[in-house]
Design an enzyme around this catalytic site. Sequence first.
Site, PDB file in Angstrom:
ATOM      1  N   ASP A  17       0.885  -1.256   0.084  1.00  0.00           N
ATOM      2  CA  ASP A  17      -0.072   0.073   0.013  1.00  0.00           C
ATOM      3  C   ASP A  17       0.908   1.164   0.074  1.00  0.00           C
ATOM      4  OD1 ASP A  17      -2.377  -1.505   0.086  1.00  0.00           O
ATOM      5  OD2 ASP A  17      -2.124  -1.779   2.191  1.00  0.00           O
ATOM      6  N   LYS A  20       1.875   2.311  -5.050  1.00  0.00           N
ATOM      7  CA  LYS A  20       2.451   1.745  -6.279  1.00  0.00           C
ATOM      8  C   LYS A  20       1.409   1.997  -7.539  1.00  0.00           C
ATOM      9  CE  LYS A  20       2.453  -2.526  -4.412  1.00  0.00           C
ATOM     10  NZ  LYS A  20       1.867  -2.150  -2.946  1.00  0.00           N
ATOM     11  N   GLY A  62      -4.572  -4.156  -3.785  1.00  0.00           N
ATOM     12  CA  GLY A  62      -5.684  -3.104  -4.179  1.00  0.00           C
ATOM     13  C   GLY A  62      -4.593  -1.767  -4.526  1.00  0.00           C
ATOM     14  N   HIS A  63      -4.894  -1.584  -5.640  1.00  0.00           N
ATOM     15  CA  HIS A  63      -3.966  -0.433  -6.170  1.00  0.00           C
ATOM     16  C   HIS A  63      -4.899   0.696  -6.648  1.00  0.00           C
ATOM     17  CE1 HIS A  63      -0.564  -3.364  -7.070  1.00  0.00           C
ATOM     18  NE2 HIS A  63      -0.882  -3.335  -6.045  1.00  0.00           N
ATOM     19  N   GLN A  90       1.835  -5.983  -3.690  1.00  0.00           N
ATOM     20  CA  GLN A  90       2.267  -6.357  -2.249  1.00  0.00           C
ATOM     21  C   GLN A  90       4.043  -5.776  -2.011  1.00  0.00           C
ATOM     22  OE1 GLN A  90       0.971  -9.631  -3.865  1.00  0.00           O
ATOM     23  NE2 GLN A  90      -0.763  -8.491  -3.158  1.00  0.00           N
TER      24      GLN A  90
HETATM   25  P1  GDP Z   1      -0.628   0.447  -3.601  1.00  0.00           P
HETATM   26  O1  GDP Z   1      -1.274  -0.875  -3.113  1.00  0.00           O
HETATM   27  O2  GDP Z   1       0.875   0.376  -3.423  1.00  0.00           O
HETATM   28  O3  GDP Z   1      -0.930   0.890  -4.908  1.00  0.00           O
HETATM   29  O4  GDP Z   1      -1.249   1.547  -2.485  1.00  0.00           O
HETATM   30  P2  GDP Z   1      -2.863   1.910  -2.288  1.00  0.00           P
HETATM   31  O5  GDP Z   1      -3.529   2.219  -3.259  1.00  0.00           O
HETATM   32  O6  GDP Z   1      -3.446   0.782  -1.469  1.00  0.00           O
HETATM   33  O7  GDP Z   1      -2.714   2.736  -1.206  1.00  0.00           O
HETATM   34  C1  GDP Z   1      -2.150   3.999  -1.259  1.00  0.00           C
HETATM   35  C2  GDP Z   1      -3.227   5.195  -1.142  1.00  0.00           C
HETATM   36  O8  GDP Z   1      -2.667   6.397  -0.911  1.00  0.00           O
HETATM   37  C3  GDP Z   1      -4.212   5.330  -2.045  1.00  0.00           C
HETATM   38  O9  GDP Z   1      -5.576   5.642  -1.449  1.00  0.00           O
HETATM   39  C4  GDP Z   1      -3.853   6.545  -2.884  1.00  0.00           C
HETATM   40  O10 GDP Z   1      -4.796   7.017  -3.526  1.00  0.00           O
HETATM   41  C5  GDP Z   1      -3.102   7.262  -1.811  1.00  0.00           C
HETATM   42  N1  GDP Z   1      -1.684   7.940  -2.455  1.00  0.00           N
HETATM   43  C6  GDP Z   1      -0.872   7.853  -3.157  1.00  0.00           C
HETATM   44  N2  GDP Z   1       0.150   8.635  -3.520  1.00  0.00           N
HETATM   45  C7  GDP Z   1      -0.301   9.664  -2.625  1.00  0.00           C
HETATM   46  C8  GDP Z   1       0.305  10.938  -2.234  1.00  0.00           C
HETATM   47  O11 GDP Z   1       1.366  11.144  -2.558  1.00  0.00           O
HETATM   48  N3  GDP Z   1      -0.251  11.446  -1.288  1.00  0.00           N
HETATM   49  C9  GDP Z   1      -1.487  11.277  -0.600  1.00  0.00           C
HETATM   50  N4  GDP Z   1      -2.303  11.794   0.263  1.00  0.00           N
HETATM   51  N5  GDP Z   1      -2.208  10.246  -1.096  1.00  0.00           N
HETATM   52  C10 GDP Z   1      -1.259   9.145  -1.819  1.00  0.00           C
HETATM   53  P1  IMO Z   2      -0.897  -3.959  -2.042  1.00  0.00           P
HETATM   54  O1  IMO Z   2      -0.551  -4.711  -3.541  1.00  0.00           O
HETATM   55  C1  IMO Z   2      -0.756  -4.679   1.943  1.00  0.00           C
HETATM   56  C2  IMO Z   2      -1.094  -8.675   3.802  1.00  0.00           C
HETATM   57  C3  IMO Z   2      -2.173  -9.084   4.289  1.00  0.00           C
HETATM   58  C4  IMO Z   2      -1.925 -10.423   5.154  1.00  0.00           C
HETATM   59  C5  IMO Z   2      -0.752 -10.943   4.274  1.00  0.00           C
HETATM   60  C6  IMO Z   2      -1.161 -11.984   3.631  1.00  0.00           C
HETATM   61  O2  IMO Z   2      -2.279  -3.352  -2.428  1.00  0.00           O
HETATM   62  O3  IMO Z   2       0.222  -3.485  -1.817  1.00  0.00           O
HETATM   63  P2  IMO Z   2      -2.707 -12.727   1.887  1.00  0.00           P
HETATM   64  O4  IMO Z   2      -4.198 -12.544   1.452  1.00  0.00           O
HETATM   65  O5  IMO Z   2      -1.940 -12.191   0.707  1.00  0.00           O
HETATM   66  O6  IMO Z   2      -2.484 -14.036   1.975  1.00  0.00           O
HETATM   67  O7  IMO Z   2      -2.399 -12.016   3.024  1.00  0.00           O
HETATM   68  O8  IMO Z   2      -0.512  -9.866   3.374  1.00  0.00           O
HETATM   69  N1  IMO Z   2      -1.362  -8.207   2.213  1.00  0.00           N
HETATM   70  C7  IMO Z   2      -1.349  -6.765   1.927  1.00  0.00           C
HETATM   71  N2  IMO Z   2      -1.154  -5.779   2.661  1.00  0.00           N
HETATM   72  N3  IMO Z   2      -1.023  -4.543   0.639  1.00  0.00           N
HETATM   73  C8  IMO Z   2      -1.083  -5.642   0.191  1.00  0.00           C
HETATM   74  O9  IMO Z   2      -1.209  -5.326  -1.400  1.00  0.00           O
HETATM   75  C9  IMO Z   2      -1.241  -6.814   0.576  1.00  0.00           C
HETATM   76  N4  IMO Z   2      -1.625  -7.970   0.064  1.00  0.00           N
HETATM   77  C10 IMO Z   2      -1.582  -8.823   1.139  1.00  0.00           C
HETATM   78  O10 IMO Z   2      -2.867  -8.188   4.854  1.00  0.00           O
HETATM   79  O11 IMO Z   2      -1.140  -9.604   6.273  1.00  0.00           O
HETATM   80 MG    MG Z   3      -2.895  -1.373  -1.783  1.00  0.00          MG
END
Ligand code: GDP
Ligand code: IMO
Ligand code: MG
Length: 439
Positions: free
Chosen positions: A13, A16, A42-43, A240
């Site tokens: 998270d 990415k 979840g991207h 991840q």
């Molecule tokens: P990912 O799994 O690595 O793609 O990240 P996620 O989408 O799960 O979580 C990142 C969260 O931070 C999302 O809600 C993005 O919209 C938000 N986000 C990404 N870059 C920035 C930033 O530079 N500033 C802020 N405030 N939010 C950001």
């Molecule tokens: P993105 O791509 C954050 C965590 C779960 C749990 C562990 C194993 O959005 O960064 P799983 O369901 O994969 O067997 O769970 O990994 N986990 C993540 N945490 N971001 C993710 O993906 C994750 N995908 C799995 O919360 O601790």
């Molecule tokens: Mg994510």
Amino acid sequence: MKNVAVVGSQWGDEGKGKIIDTIAQKKDFKAVVRYQGGNNAGHTVVKEGIKYALHLIPSGILFPEKTCVIGNGVIIDPKVFLEEIEKIESRIGKNHAKILISEKAHLIMPWHIIRDGITGGKVVGTTKRGIGPTYMDYIERTGIRMIDTEDKNVFRKKVADSASWNRKLIETMLDFHKVPKKERTKLDLDEALNEKTITESYWNYLLKIKNNSSITIGDVSLYLDSLQENNKGILFEGAQAILLDVAHGTYPYVTSSHPTVGGLFVGTGFRPRKLEVIGVAKAYTTRVGEGPFPTELFDEVGKKIREVGVEFGTTTGRPRRCGWLDLTILKYAKLINGLDGIALTKLDVLTGINPLKVAVGYKIDGQKRDTFTINIEKLKQVKVIYEEFPGWKEDITKVRKFKDLPRNAQKYVNRIEKFTKLPVKMIGVGPDRKAVIIK
Ligand code: GDP
Ligand code: IMO
Ligand code: MG
């Protein structure tokens, strides 16, 4: 032509999706490729204030001229995939990237989700999307692959074999884990593992996917090789992160795939000749699920970061655990991935926090070190060595040049570069694709 891999450098998270979407804006990149994981990811991509949460579909989907590739290392829940593409099409119509899915990719089936539901929550706190059990069957050689869905008779036989074995396995698991009768009745195994129902419903999902004119199931290696031959750029999207890697992460509190750059080769069947590897890191640290987290904050600052950063899981909605930036983790991510640079996200979230702290080492058994440890027992007990930084109060969300950042924000970034000996190439100052400083 240079190719780029974007990998998570903490516990996931990091943002990415946003970084991929930003880099993908360069015309040179023809394809965006996922190589591991499943819909545990979840991207988030935010375009003109509109938010897209992607789980299986690569973050290049908003570019109609590109191709989104799902490599063989990705595991696919056909029902989820179908829902995701239908949702995107209900929002932007057919004006999205083409999709190529590897014929070697494995399928997440209902029994995998049931098994994950029984054991996944216990120690690790998984997303319960069937990830661990699907990779188990893949390695055990009992999985069902996309290629097995070419002929309905082959698919039917595979489903029948798996369903009957999984019935026995799941009943044993329910007994062993002493799952109460009420829960078992809710599972309704007769219906949930009915081979005829599963064959028909999954065949239907797969047919709908195959009948979508934007989607092809085929040979990913050949396609990526042809792009390379034609001097087109490829963008690899890690899901991840380093510390969730089953080999290199904080085992057993990890996922069941290889998010590190090594996973790219096996997960696509392709070796890019030139590859730049960018590690994405938040300006602080978060983690969802169980496992040690040395810089975790349990106070008002942690709460503030969660609220301002909207730190709630994109996939499960769980509140993310929040803490200070840990530079030993970034150094470790550099080592394992051979990082060439860092994309630092969410610097804006730290605005107004004073002082800021950054972990620069640990004290373990009285010994100081400036490196991370994957020894879980030690990691639970480490004493963190922090450096303190004065914060800034100015709103930085409109800043687009490094020199325009407040001096203290610049110092914070400079310290990251000095410690990791890596350039911070991009800095996120907001969720939107435009809210980024290219350094
Ligand atoms: P990912 O799994 O690595 O793609 O990240 P996620 O989408 O799960 O979580 C990142 C969260 O931070 C999302 O809600 C993005 O919209 C938000 N986000 C990404 N870059 C920035 C930033 O530079 N500033 C802020 N405030 N939010 C950001
Ligand atoms: P993105 O791509 C954050 C965590 C779960 C749990 C562990 C194993 O959005 O960064 P799983 O369901 O994969 O067997 O769970 O990994 N986990 C993540 N945490 N971001 C993710 O993906 C994750 N995908 C799995 O919360 O601790
Ligand atoms: Mg994510």
